[in-house]
Write a protein that holds these residues in place. Structure first.
Motif, PDB file in Angstrom:
ATOM      1  N   UNK A  38      13.204  10.060  23.413  1.00  0.00           N
ATOM      2  CA  UNK A  38      14.116  10.248  24.544  1.00  0.00           C
ATOM      3  C   UNK A  38      15.556  10.245  24.054  1.00  0.00           C
ATOM      4  N   UNK A  39      15.910   9.282  23.209  1.00  0.00           N
ATOM      5  CA  UNK A  39      17.278   9.220  22.697  1.00  0.00           C
ATOM      6  C   UNK A  39      17.591  10.402  21.788  1.00  0.00           C
ATOM      7  N   UNK A  40      16.613  10.876  21.038  1.00  0.00           N
ATOM      8  CA  UNK A  40      16.874  12.049  20.199  1.00  0.00           C
ATOM      9  C   UNK A  40      17.141  13.279  21.076  1.00  0.00           C
ATOM     10  N   UNK A  77      21.092  17.146  23.520  1.00  0.00           N
ATOM     11  CA  UNK A  77      21.709  17.752  24.698  1.00  0.00           C
ATOM     12  C   UNK A  77      23.202  17.450  24.753  1.00  0.00           C
ATOM     13  N   UNK A  78      23.593  16.193  24.524  1.00  0.00           N
ATOM     14  CA  UNK A  78      24.986  15.803  24.674  1.00  0.00           C
ATOM     15  C   UNK A  78      25.772  15.850  23.369  1.00  0.00           C
TER      16      UNK A  78
END
Length: 67
Positions: free
Chosen positions: A19-21, A26-27
């Motif tokens: 999820x963090x990757x 994306x950001x």
């Protein structure tokens, strides 16, 4: 004993590395080696908006609950 190794532990369910990757993809900065298209940019743009709106809603609910 092998049956116990194949079972998922509680720790496996709370792994959020993927999820963090995704958030970093994306950001964060774009990878220059990966191809990009209009559809991919639009998808990431919509995902950014939905993530921000979701986090604002969670923040609002937390503030509303404690104040």
């Amino acid at each position: 004993m092998d049956d116990k190794k194949n079972r998922n532990s509680l720790k496996d369910y709370f792994q959020v590395g993927e999820v963090f990757s995704y958030f970093i993809r994306v950001f964060g900065k774009r990878d220059p080696g990966k191809p990009t298209s209009f559809n991919l940019r639009m998808m990431h743009g919509i995902n950014k908006i939905s993530i921000v709106v979701f986090l604002l809603a969670v923040f609002y609910l937390i503030i509303k609950r404690f104040i």
